[in-house]
Each structure stands twice: as C-alpha cells, then as structure tokens.
Design a protein around this motif. Structure first.
Motif, short mmCIF file in Angstrom:
data_model
loop_
_atom_site.label_atom_id
_atom_site.label_comp_id
_atom_site.label_asym_id
_atom_site.label_seq_id
_atom_site.Cartn_x
_atom_site.Cartn_y
_atom_site.Cartn_z
N GLY A 242 0.81 -1.21 0.00
CA GLY A 242 0.00 0.00 0.00
C GLY A 242 0.85 1.26 0.00
O GLY A 242 0.55 2.22 -0.72
N VAL A 243 1.90 1.27 0.80
CA VAL A 243 2.79 2.43 0.83
C VAL A 243 3.52 2.58 -0.50
O VAL A 243 3.75 3.69 -0.99
N SER A 244 3.89 1.46 -1.13
CA SER A 244 4.59 1.51 -2.41
C SER A 244 3.71 2.11 -3.50
O SER A 244 4.22 2.77 -4.42
N VAL A 245 2.40 1.88 -3.43
CA VAL A 245 1.49 2.49 -4.39
C VAL A 245 1.56 4.01 -4.29
O VAL A 245 1.54 4.72 -5.30
N ILE A 246 1.67 4.52 -3.06
CA ILE A 246 1.78 5.97 -2.87
C ILE A 246 3.05 6.49 -3.52
O ILE A 246 3.05 7.53 -4.19
N ASN A 247 4.17 5.77 -3.34
CA ASN A 247 5.45 6.23 -3.88
C ASN A 247 5.52 6.13 -5.40
O ASN A 247 6.08 7.00 -6.06
N LEU B 199 1.77 11.41 -9.50
CA LEU B 199 0.56 12.06 -9.98
C LEU B 199 0.34 13.40 -9.30
O LEU B 199 -0.11 14.38 -9.91
N LEU B 200 0.65 13.47 -7.99
CA LEU B 200 0.40 14.68 -7.23
C LEU B 200 1.52 15.72 -7.36
O LEU B 200 1.27 16.91 -7.14
N ASN B 201 2.73 15.28 -7.70
CA ASN B 201 3.86 16.22 -7.75
C ASN B 201 3.63 17.42 -8.68
O ASN B 201 3.96 18.55 -8.31
N PRO B 202 3.09 17.22 -9.90
CA PRO B 202 2.84 18.40 -10.75
C PRO B 202 1.89 19.40 -10.10
O PRO B 202 2.09 20.61 -10.22
N PHE B 203 0.87 18.91 -9.39
CA PHE B 203 -0.06 19.82 -8.73
C PHE B 203 0.60 20.50 -7.53
O PHE B 203 0.39 21.70 -7.28
N ILE B 204 1.40 19.76 -6.79
CA ILE B 204 2.06 20.33 -5.61
C ILE B 204 3.05 21.42 -6.00
O ILE B 204 3.11 22.50 -5.40
#
Length: 259
Positions: free
Chosen positions: A218-223, A229-234
């Motif tokens: 589950g944690v690996s899915v986040i990484n 996916l979130l990095n461009p928005f962040i």
C-alpha cells in the motif's frame, strides 16, 4: 558382454546438413539468443535503476531545502552560492550517495538462496523479497537497517536546520504579503518532504514481515503511482504564473462553450 565398446566422444549432428539452412538457422538462433540476453539484462537493470533513482530522489530533497534557505535567508548571495557548478556537484553527489546506499544491499541480496518464485508485491522490493529467501542472513538486515537510518537521520537533520532558519527569517519579514509569498515558496517542498519521509519510514525503517508486506504494498502504491501524480499539482499550482494560465484557460473554455 565382454565385447562392449566404451564411448569416449560424441559428435553433434546439428539441425540440418544443408549449408544454406545452417546459415539461416545460425542467424535466427543468434538473434534469439541476443534478444534473450538483452531482455534479461533490461529487466535486471530496471530493478536496479528503480531503487537507485528512488534513493537519489530522496537525497535530492536536502539540496532543495538548502536552496530555499539561501534564497530566503541569504538572497543577495544566492547567485554566487548556487552557481551552475555547485548545482551540478550537488546532483552528482546525491547520485553517488544514492548508488553507495543501495549497492551493498543489492549485492548481498543477489547472493541469497530463494525457495519460492512468487513475490507478494508488484515490483521486486526488499521486504517481499525476504519472504521467499530460504534463510535470512542477519548481516543483510543489519546493513539495510543501518543504511536506512543513516540516510534518514542525516537528511532530516540538514532539512530541519534549514527550515528552522527559514521560518525564523520569514517571521521577521515586516510585510504580510512578502511573508505569505515566502511561505508559499517553501510549502510545496515541505509537503513533498512529509510525504516522502513518512512512506520511507514505514517501508524501510520498520521491516516487519507477514502483514507488514501487505502494508508495504500500500505504501509503495503511494510512492510509485500517487506521488508522481500529485507532484505536478504540488509544485506548479502554487506558482502564481501557473495559476493565471489555468484561470485564463478555464475562461477561454467557458467562453467557447457559451458561444
């Protein structure tokens, strides 16, 4: 029974006696052999480079924090300190450190005997790989745990020192607008640091087996999926110019629909 002949040599007849076919078969088998070798080397390289680039990305968070510190706390010295040469050396140092952190566990892991071919994960990670090892050597666990702790403690210490200085400097800024702008500049990096360190802590510093492997997935899915996916928005949506471009694009799309 006494007239038996002892055979000491064998002659391979090959696939065919036709010379033209022999050349064609040779080229075909050579091509298949080269493709097989190249494919296996590519897969091995992708196991390796995934971990290497992940470790390097993790270490690059520290120079980024130092960059923010100099930009906010020492703005007049920024161009002199953060020159192209310094930035290049920082990137190369992070790459070298990332390589040195993973090469020893990779070498030790590659020599372990495996008792199963099914890995309970969606890529070849350290924890699920230990599930299929016949015997887990204590030295590998100690080395992996020590390197993880060393990387976490050293980078957390430098990042914490940098942001303590940054926050102290921002608080002393008299203009509210300038303080908000300075906080906005560092907030995206703080979000990425928090997400990265939380996931790395649960994945590597707490290497429990059994149910821990499912949690690791589950944690690996986040990484591997959610974080990119979130990095461009962040990083970009906190930029004022990007916000203006997005708003202008929305206005144009609304105008086209209304027309």
């Amino acid at each position: 029974m006494a007239n038996q002949t002892i055979v000491t040599e064998f002659f391979l007849q090959g696939l065919t006696d036709t010379k033209e076919l022999q050349e064609a078969v040779f080229l075909l088998l050579l091509l298949a052999f080269l493709v097989t070798i190249s494919g296996n080397l590519l897969v091995i390289s992708l196991d390796f480079f995934h971990v290497f680039l992940e470790a390097t990305e993790f270490l690059l968070l520290t120079p980024k924090a130092c960059d923010h510190y100099i930009a906010i706390c020492q703005p007049l010295c920024y161009l002199c300190v953060m020159s192209n040469r310094v930035c290049t050396w920082l990137i190369l140092t992070c790459c070298l450190a990332g390589f040195s952190f993973i090469i020893v566990p990779v070498i030790l892991t590659s020599q372990l005997p495996l008792c199963n071919t099914h890995i309970n994960h969606f890529f070849c990670n350290y924890m699920p790989l230990m599930e299929v090892v016949c015997s887990r050597p204590q030295v590998l666990e100690v080395v992996a745990f020590t390197l993880a702790i060393e990387a976490l403690v050293s980078t957390v210490l430098l990042i914490t020192i940098s942001y303590v200085q940054i926050i102290q400097t921002i608080v002393r800024i008299p203009s509210v607008q300038e303080r908000r702008k300075a906080f906005s500049t560092s907030s995206s990096h703080i979000i990425v640091i928090t997400r990265c360190y939380d996931s790395c802590f649960f994945m590597y510093v707490k290497p429990s087996l059994g149910k821990g492997v499912d949690f690791n997935k589950g944690v690996s899915v986040i990484n591997t999926i959610i974080a990119p996916l979130l990095n461009p928005f962040i990083y970009t949506l906190r930029n004022q110019q990007v916000k203006e471009v997005v708003k202008d694009l929305i206005r144009k799309m609304a105008w086209i629909q209304n027309k």
